[in-house]
Design an enzyme around this catalytic site. Structure first.
Site, mmCIF file in Angstrom:
data_model
loop_
_atom_site.group_PDB
_atom_site.id
_atom_site.type_symbol
_atom_site.label_atom_id
_atom_site.label_comp_id
_atom_site.label_asym_id
_atom_site.label_seq_id
_atom_site.Cartn_x
_atom_site.Cartn_y
_atom_site.Cartn_z
ATOM 1 N N GLY A 135 0.423 -1.271 -0.327
ATOM 2 C CA GLY A 135 -0.287 -0.450 -0.330
ATOM 3 C C GLY A 135 1.173 1.590 0.308
ATOM 4 O O GLY A 135 0.677 1.985 -1.063
ATOM 5 N N TRP A 161 -7.775 -3.286 -1.902
ATOM 6 C CA TRP A 161 -8.052 -2.019 -1.845
ATOM 7 C C TRP A 161 -8.981 -0.707 -3.379
ATOM 8 O O TRP A 161 -9.327 0.371 -3.037
ATOM 9 C CB TRP A 161 -7.903 -1.177 -0.709
ATOM 10 C CG TRP A 161 -7.360 -1.729 0.253
ATOM 11 C CD1 TRP A 161 -5.730 -2.189 0.901
ATOM 12 C CD2 TRP A 161 -7.987 -2.598 1.529
ATOM 13 N NE1 TRP A 161 -5.797 -3.261 2.157
ATOM 14 C CE2 TRP A 161 -7.285 -3.025 2.441
ATOM 15 C CE3 TRP A 161 -9.618 -2.184 1.629
ATOM 16 C CZ2 TRP A 161 -7.369 -3.780 3.861
ATOM 17 C CZ3 TRP A 161 -9.474 -2.521 3.145
ATOM 18 C CH2 TRP A 161 -8.906 -3.616 3.637
ATOM 19 N N ARG A 282 -27.759 18.169 27.652
ATOM 20 C CA ARG A 282 -27.596 17.102 28.939
ATOM 21 C C ARG A 282 -27.106 18.074 30.102
ATOM 22 O O ARG A 282 -26.293 18.724 30.264
ATOM 23 C CB ARG A 282 -26.138 16.625 28.601
ATOM 24 C CG ARG A 282 -25.946 15.208 29.657
ATOM 25 C CD ARG A 282 -26.828 13.985 29.671
ATOM 26 N NE ARG A 282 -27.293 12.917 30.586
ATOM 27 C CZ ARG A 282 -27.210 11.711 29.942
ATOM 28 N NH1 ARG A 282 -28.708 11.316 30.125
ATOM 29 N NH2 ARG A 282 -27.151 11.471 31.232
ATOM 30 N N HIS A 352 -20.550 12.793 24.345
ATOM 31 C CA HIS A 352 -21.837 11.663 24.673
ATOM 32 C C HIS A 352 -22.211 11.391 25.341
ATOM 33 O O HIS A 352 -23.460 10.748 25.716
ATOM 34 C CB HIS A 352 -21.985 11.228 23.399
ATOM 35 C CG HIS A 352 -22.480 12.477 21.825
ATOM 36 N ND1 HIS A 352 -21.522 13.436 21.395
ATOM 37 C CD2 HIS A 352 -23.802 11.899 20.925
ATOM 38 C CE1 HIS A 352 -22.458 13.756 20.475
ATOM 39 N NE2 HIS A 352 -23.496 13.409 20.388
ATOM 40 N N GLU A 377 -5.306 7.508 1.064
ATOM 41 C CA GLU A 377 -4.281 8.647 0.395
ATOM 42 C C GLU A 377 -2.222 8.462 1.350
ATOM 43 O O GLU A 377 -2.271 9.817 1.599
ATOM 44 C CB GLU A 377 -5.079 9.848 0.222
ATOM 45 C CG GLU A 377 -5.213 10.246 -1.324
ATOM 46 C CD GLU A 377 -5.961 9.314 -1.846
ATOM 47 O OE1 GLU A 377 -5.463 7.965 -2.253
ATOM 48 O OE2 GLU A 377 -7.219 9.771 -2.098
HETATM 49 C C1 LIG Z 1 -11.631 1.689 3.404
HETATM 50 C C2 LIG Z 1 -10.192 1.362 2.023
HETATM 51 C C3 LIG Z 1 -10.146 1.510 0.445
HETATM 52 C C4 LIG Z 1 -9.089 2.238 -0.334
HETATM 53 N N1 LIG Z 1 -9.539 2.518 -1.755
HETATM 54 C C5 LIG Z 1 -7.674 2.373 -1.913
HETATM 55 C C6 LIG Z 1 -7.993 2.804 -3.712
HETATM 56 O O1 LIG Z 1 -9.315 3.484 -3.660
HETATM 57 N N2 LIG Z 1 -6.858 2.406 -4.319
HETATM 58 C C7 LIG Z 1 -5.709 2.346 -4.022
HETATM 59 O O2 LIG Z 1 -5.452 1.872 -4.899
HETATM 60 N N3 LIG Z 1 -6.103 2.110 -2.811
HETATM 61 C C8 LIG Z 1 -6.254 2.122 -1.526
HETATM 62 N N4 LIG Z 1 -6.496 2.177 -0.115
HETATM 63 C C9 LIG Z 1 -5.538 1.458 -0.199
HETATM 64 C C10 LIG Z 1 -4.489 2.746 0.800
HETATM 65 O O3 LIG Z 1 -3.985 3.111 0.441
HETATM 66 C C11 LIG Z 1 -3.990 1.918 1.884
HETATM 67 O O4 LIG Z 1 -4.316 0.728 2.887
HETATM 68 C C12 LIG Z 1 -2.592 2.646 2.135
HETATM 69 O O5 LIG Z 1 -1.677 3.031 1.825
HETATM 70 C C13 LIG Z 1 -1.410 1.639 3.424
HETATM 71 O O6 LIG Z 1 -0.965 0.672 2.630
HETATM 72 P P1 LIG Z 1 -0.979 -1.113 3.635
HETATM 73 O O7 LIG Z 1 -2.416 -1.039 4.025
HETATM 74 O O8 LIG Z 1 -0.755 -1.357 2.799
HETATM 75 O O9 LIG Z 1 -0.546 -0.864 4.563
HETATM 76 P P2 LIG Z 1 0.866 -0.401 5.102
HETATM 77 O O10 LIG Z 1 1.829 -0.383 3.902
HETATM 78 O O11 LIG Z 1 1.987 -1.942 4.415
HETATM 79 O O12 LIG Z 1 1.641 0.429 5.612
HETATM 80 C C14 LIG Z 1 1.566 -0.513 7.278
HETATM 81 C C15 LIG Z 1 1.862 0.534 9.029
HETATM 82 O O13 LIG Z 1 3.523 0.606 8.515
HETATM 83 C C16 LIG Z 1 3.477 1.987 8.410
HETATM 84 N N5 LIG Z 1 4.696 2.101 7.538
HETATM 85 C C17 LIG Z 1 4.628 1.783 6.036
HETATM 86 N N6 LIG Z 1 6.140 2.314 5.857
HETATM 87 C C18 LIG Z 1 6.973 2.802 6.974
HETATM 88 C C19 LIG Z 1 7.835 4.040 6.496
HETATM 89 N N7 LIG Z 1 8.441 3.828 4.845
HETATM 90 N N8 LIG Z 1 8.096 5.112 7.468
HETATM 91 C C20 LIG Z 1 7.533 4.407 8.494
HETATM 92 N N9 LIG Z 1 6.367 4.005 8.519
HETATM 93 C C21 LIG Z 1 5.560 2.924 7.326
HETATM 94 C C22 LIG Z 1 2.091 2.307 7.544
HETATM 95 O O14 LIG Z 1 2.090 4.272 8.024
HETATM 96 C C23 LIG Z 1 1.104 1.318 8.618
HETATM 97 O O15 LIG Z 1 1.447 2.031 10.193
HETATM 98 C C24 LIG Z 1 -7.613 1.533 0.531
HETATM 99 C C25 LIG Z 1 -7.795 1.172 2.013
HETATM 100 C C26 LIG Z 1 -8.929 1.252 2.297
HETATM 101 C C27 LIG Z 1 -8.684 0.678 3.962
#
Ligand SMILES: Cc1cc2nc3c(=O)[nH]c(=O)nc-3n(C[C@H](O)[C@H](O)[C@H](O)COP(=O)(O)OP(=O)(O)OC[C@H]3O[C@@H](n4cnc5c(N)ncnc54)[C@H](O)[C@@H]3O)c2cc1C
Length: 397
Positions: A135, A161, A282, A352, A377
């Site tokens: 992500g 996602w 309240r 609340h 994002e």
């Molecule tokens: C409801 C929902 C809708 C979404 N819609 C879209 C969409 O339309 N299109 C799309 O492409 N994506 C979409 N996403 C994906 C979203 O962009 C990613 O979930 C997000 O970018 C985080 O990536 P990840 O979940 O892989 O977490 P990871 O990248 O695995 O990160 C896990 C944790 O590690 C931390 N971390 C990672 N790398 C570093 C670093 N270098 N330094 C410090 N901390 C770090 C992160 O901050 C986080 O706390 C969606 C996600 C959700 C939940």
């Protein structure tokens, strides 16, 4: 909304658009949001209403059938919509990013083909970078587009996602292609994938398995997307030239950050409105809870956070509209607005008391929705990386 989150210097047209959207949200969104969200039901009527208002084409230039409005107008509309129901702002968010990417990077042919239909909402956009294994680290994209002997491509891989993955008909998909470049960032290509709305096999070799069950952000579909030898013409490469996908996507995500900041502002405003109203109803220990200093101070902090977030979001949008660099400002606005929105909404929840935990109260839904602002994002950690690296360049000693 009283004196908070006001925007100075808007044109009469911007004021008029915002007034219309605010009225639509008050009359058509807020009254049904709780019920639809709990039922995880798609807001079909609301989406039709947004089409009529021209929201799908708000930023699309007039020559392609849109209203040709600025990013600021768009962001302020998103703030209003998210104030009513965050999921509804999600319906237009990915659509807006795809339209923006087409406007900035598409060939004239691609613009002519898609933008007029996107302006009416007939074609609906989704964008897809994330995969099950990545992500934040977009460079690790593994979905592959392989060039065929006839010049076309075949896409294979799994995406994750996708907001509007089911309801969309045009998906901007980031893939890995072999351009022979040394940098991984130059071996990525964005394809414009056409599909039918719905689930199952939505195009040849494109399967959308179903909706992902989420803690909030309900009503709209978030999905996986599986590519198994999807054949696609080279004409569907965004901008016509392979190898530019990463930079195109990052451009889209940058304006997307202003958009998420605006959504967070909307949630914070609603959290504040609900909290300050409840605090005046309240009573405990013989007086309204707003008269206890702990609650009064909480309201003061909430209002201040609403104000700071709104102003940072507006500044980032205005910078973009004047063509200035705004990577740092967009990252700061997104980080501050999302973190503050979480704090404001939690404070409202605390105000609340036990009722905030009841599904009858709006704050229960907003508590779940606001968590997504911390992720979409780019997480706050990722914003800090972007802001920090850029500041180091600017302030190099
Ligand atoms: C409801 C929902 C809708 C979404 N819609 C879209 C969409 O339309 N299109 C799309 O492409 N994506 C979409 N996403 C994906 C979203 O962009 C990613 O979930 C997000 O970018 C985080 O990536 P990840 O979940 O892989 O977490 P990871 O990248 O695995 O990160 C896990 C944790 O590690 C931390 N971390 C990672 N790398 C570093 C670093 N270098 N330094 C410090 N901390 C770090 C992160 O901050 C986080 O706390 C969606 C996600 C959700 C939940």
């Amino acid at each position: 909304m009283g004196r908070l989150a006001e925007t100075e210097g808007l044109t009469d047209i911007q004021e008029e658009i915002l007034k219309t959207v605010r009225q639509f949200v008050d009359e058509k969104v807020i009254p049904v949001a709780q019920e639809l969200e709990h039922a995880d039901e798609y807001p079909t009527e609301i989406v039709e209403g947004l089409k009529e208002l021209g929201i799908f084409g708000l930023m699309i230039p007039e020559e392609y059938g849109g209203l040709g409005e600025s990013l600021l107008t768009y962001a302020l509309c998103v703030e209003e919509i998210a104030r009513g129901w965050m999921s509804v702002s999600g319906v237009i968010n990915t659509h807006f990013i795809v339209a923006y990417m087409l406007m900035q990077h598409g060939t004239e042919e691609q613009k002519q083909k898609y933008l007029p239909k996107m302006a009416t909402g007939e074609v609906r956009g989704a964008f897809s970078m994330s995969e099950p294994g990545l992500g934040s680290d977009v460079s690790a994209v593994s979905t592959k587009a392989t060039k065929q002997a006839d010049g076309s491509y075949e896409i294979t891989g799994q995406k994750m996602w996708l907001t509007n993955g089911g309801s969309s008909t045009l998906v901007a998909v980031l893939t890995k292609t072999d351009e022979g470049a040394e940098s991984v960032y130059k071996n990525m290509t964005t394809f414009l994938v056409e599909k039918t709305p719905g689930f199952g096999e939505t195009a040849q070799g494109v399967t959308v398995p179903g909706k992902i069950d989420k803690m909030g952000y309900k009503g709209i579909d978030t999905t996986e997307m599986i590519f198994e030898g999807h054949k696609i013409s080279a004409d569907q490469i965004l901008g016509g030239t392979p190898g530019k996908g990463f930079f195109q996507m990052m451009d889209g995500v940058e304006v997307g950050r202003v958009n998420v900041a605006a959504r967070a502002c909307g949630l914070a405003i609603r959290g504040f409105e609900l909290g300050i109203a409840y605090a005046q109803q309240r009573q405990t220990f013989g007086k309204k809870i707003a008269e206890h200093q702990a609650i009064l101070f909480r309201l003061a902090e909430m209002g201040t956070k609403v104000e700071v977030s709104h102003n940072m979001m507006v500044r980032a949008a205005r910078l973009k509209d004047t063509g200035k660099r705004m990577d740092v400002e967009a990252g700061m606005a997104k980080m501050v607005a999302s973190e503050y929105a979480n704090e404001v909404v939690e404070d409202s929840f605390r105000i609340h008391g036990g009722y905030g935990y009841s599904k009858e109260y709006e704050i229960e839904r907003i508590m779940r929705e606001v968590k997504f602002m911390l992720i979409g994002e780019g997480t706050s950690d990722i914003q800090k990386m972007i802001i920090g690296r850029s500041l180091l360049k600017d302030y190099k000693s």
